[in-house]
Design a protein around this motif. Structure first.
Motif, mmCIF file in Angstrom:
data_model
loop_
_atom_site.group_PDB
_atom_site.id
_atom_site.type_symbol
_atom_site.label_atom_id
_atom_site.label_comp_id
_atom_site.label_asym_id
_atom_site.label_seq_id
_atom_site.Cartn_x
_atom_site.Cartn_y
_atom_site.Cartn_z
ATOM 1 N N ASN A 252 34.308 36.236 28.944
ATOM 2 C CA ASN A 252 35.760 36.353 28.761
ATOM 3 C C ASN A 252 36.278 37.472 29.643
ATOM 4 O O ASN A 252 35.535 38.408 29.987
ATOM 5 N N GLU A 253 37.540 37.350 30.024
ATOM 6 C CA GLU A 253 38.156 38.365 30.891
ATOM 7 C C GLU A 253 39.567 38.650 30.405
ATOM 8 O O GLU A 253 40.369 37.733 30.241
ATOM 9 N N GLN A 254 39.857 39.917 30.162
ATOM 10 C CA GLN A 254 41.207 40.324 29.753
ATOM 11 C C GLN A 254 41.830 41.127 30.890
ATOM 12 O O GLN A 254 41.251 42.110 31.343
ATOM 13 N N ARG A 255 43.004 40.721 31.296
ATOM 14 C CA ARG A 255 43.743 41.439 32.340
ATOM 15 C C ARG A 255 44.974 42.039 31.669
ATOM 16 O O ARG A 255 45.889 41.327 31.280
ATOM 17 N N ILE A 256 44.953 43.340 31.510
ATOM 18 C CA ILE A 256 45.999 44.033 30.747
ATOM 19 C C ILE A 256 46.906 44.791 31.716
ATOM 20 O O ILE A 256 46.444 45.656 32.477
ATOM 21 N N ILE A 257 48.172 44.447 31.689
ATOM 22 C CA ILE A 257 49.142 45.084 32.575
ATOM 23 C C ILE A 257 49.375 46.526 32.138
ATOM 24 O O ILE A 257 49.550 46.824 30.950
ATOM 25 N N HIS A 258 49.396 47.452 33.106
ATOM 26 C CA HIS A 258 49.618 48.882 32.816
ATOM 27 C C HIS A 258 50.171 49.532 34.080
ATOM 28 O O HIS A 258 49.771 49.171 35.200
ATOM 29 N N PRO A 259 51.095 50.501 33.937
ATOM 30 C CA PRO A 259 51.704 51.108 35.126
ATOM 31 C C PRO A 259 50.798 52.068 35.899
ATOM 32 O O PRO A 259 51.215 52.641 36.907
#
Length: 446
Positions: A252-259
């Motif tokens: 599984n792969e989680q791509r979490i948006i962050h500044p």
């Protein structure tokens, strides 16, 4: 020439193995039921000791995660006849120091004091009260919860903390190894004083305590110290063992948006337990792959050859049950997918083709050559005693360490990695991920 060099390396390693003096460990069970590990050494007028319990965060439940850590945090914030200010002031008066260690398995309190009678007796009296008669005062708990919650809220903004939390959950799912050790804001708010007292009475037991002692006292004095520190601990029933870890997970792969300006990447799966028979092949193999710093393969491929990251690493976290195997790096957002693909390719090649004879010899030389530095202080030795005692490792663990490393073969590393690390079944977390994944990551979960 090459043969001569290898022969010289072998002689070097053999020389270290034969010349290394490891501490003589004495072991007994105290009348209280505590297991005691002791090294007598009168070179310095110092005493180091640690008392450890099976009271780590893996004993939390989801709705009150953070309870184990908060109980541990409260231990030295007031004890029978002593306020938290008294504890700090009285220790400072005699130059003694408390320390603490806490992880998913263990919760411990350590003490360093002068071994002279007056200072030692006073320091041990304070420690005995802290361990056996903590107060868990309501106003102190309220204050500590406020502090902890403020820290948790701040962590929710930090990419490295977000990545660690998401990674643990992705690797361990609902298993308690996946719970955040400090808890969540909502779960910490739910913790009340009776919860703390119950956790203490359930997990800080005399019969499960491990006392590690190192320094300037005799065997008879060490026996008395261990008994005095544990005789009045709770005598309850040992807590049930935590559930087994599910070893095979789905990729599984989680791509979490962050500044954040950089992407924080973690990748891994359940790895190995402390007493796993594959421990040394995996330990040496990982040193070659990503645990050896600037000489590791990952560092060579990611940093030296392509300049994609300042640092990249891998390590196993051996626990009572299999802990995580983790690969991590930080890189520019626009390089994240390229770096991740290269890490995956390097890991797959490592598992498929194994290590070279030159890599293995260099790794052994590095690990064995650095071993004396692992036991060059009382503090380091008492930490080893605590680990040996808690995980019930052989008393000869330190004596055997160099030989166990030296006997690892290329075939053992390759077989162990093939058994234990599946590159097609790993969790990946990218915090600060590129908003548009490249074609190789189109199926990523966001």
């Amino acid at each position: 020439m090459h043969t001569k060099l290898l022969a010289a390396v072998v002689l070097f390693l053999a020389g270290i193995a034969s010349a290394l003096a490891t501490p003589h460990i004495q072991h007994w069970t105290s009348p209280s039921g505590a297991r005691v590990y002791f090294v007598e050494n009168h070179d310095l007028p110092m005493l180091d000791l640690t008392v450890t319990f099976a009271a780590g965060s893996s004993f939390d439940v989801a709705e009150k995660s953070g309870l184990a850590g908060l109980t541990h945090r409260m231990l030295d914030l007031g004890a029978e006849g002593l306020s938290e200010d008294d504890i700090g002031r009285n220790l400072a008066d005699i130059g003694a120091q408390f320390g603490k260690n806490f992880d998913a398995d263990r919760a411990g309190v350590s003490l360093r004091t002068l071994s002279s009678t007056a200072e030692r007796v006073q320091a041990l009296d304070i420690l005995a009260r802290v361990l056996q008669h903590p107060l868990f005062k309501e106003d102190v708990l309220t204050r500590e919860k406020t502090r902890l919650i403020a820290g948790l809220k701040e962590d929710e903004t930090k990419p490295e903390r977000i990545a660690e939390k998401a990674f643990s959950k992705a690797v361990f799912g609902t298993h308690s190894y996946g719970l955040p050790s400090s808890g969540e804001v909502a779960t910490v708010e739910n913790i009340q004083r009776p919860d703390i007292e119950t956790f203490y009475r359930t997990h800080y037991l005399a019969k499960t305590a491990v006392v590690a002692i190192m320094g300037d006292v005799t065997r008879a004095e060490a026996e008395a110290i261990a008994q005095n520190l544990t005789a009045q601990l709770p005598q309850g029933v040992e807590a049930a063992q935590i559930a087994p870890v599910t070893m095979q997970i789905k990729a599984n792969e989680q791509r979490i948006i962050h500044p954040a300006t950089q992407s924080h990447i973690l990748m891994g799966a359940p790895g190995l337990a402390r007493k796993d028979p594959d421990y040394f092949p995996l330990y040496v193999g990982n040193h070659i792959l990503g645990g050896g710093g600037f000489v590791s393969r990952l560092m060579h491929e990611i940093r030296e050859k392509r300049g994609l990251a300042y640092s990249v690493y891998s390590y196993f976290i051996p626990m009572k049950l299999p802990g995580a195997y983790q690969i991590g790096l930080q890189t520019k957002k626009n390089q994240a997918d390229e770096a991740l693909q290269l890490v995956r390719a390097t890991l797959r090649e490592f598992i498929d083709k194994g290590v070279t004879k030159k890599e293995l010899q260099a790794s052994k030389q590095n690990i064995i050559g650095g071993f004396p530095l692992r036991i060059d202080s009382n503090k380091k030795i008492v930490d080893y005693l605590s680990v040996i005692g808690f995980y019930e490792l052989p008393l000869t663990y330190l004596d055997d360490f160099v030989g166990n490393v030296d006997r690892v073969t290329i075939e053992q590393i390759r077989a162990a990695y093939k058994r234990r690390v599946n590159p097609d079944a790993m969790a990946t977390v990218i915090v600060g991920a590129p908003e548009t994944p490249n074609p190789g990551n189109e199926g990523a979960v966001q």
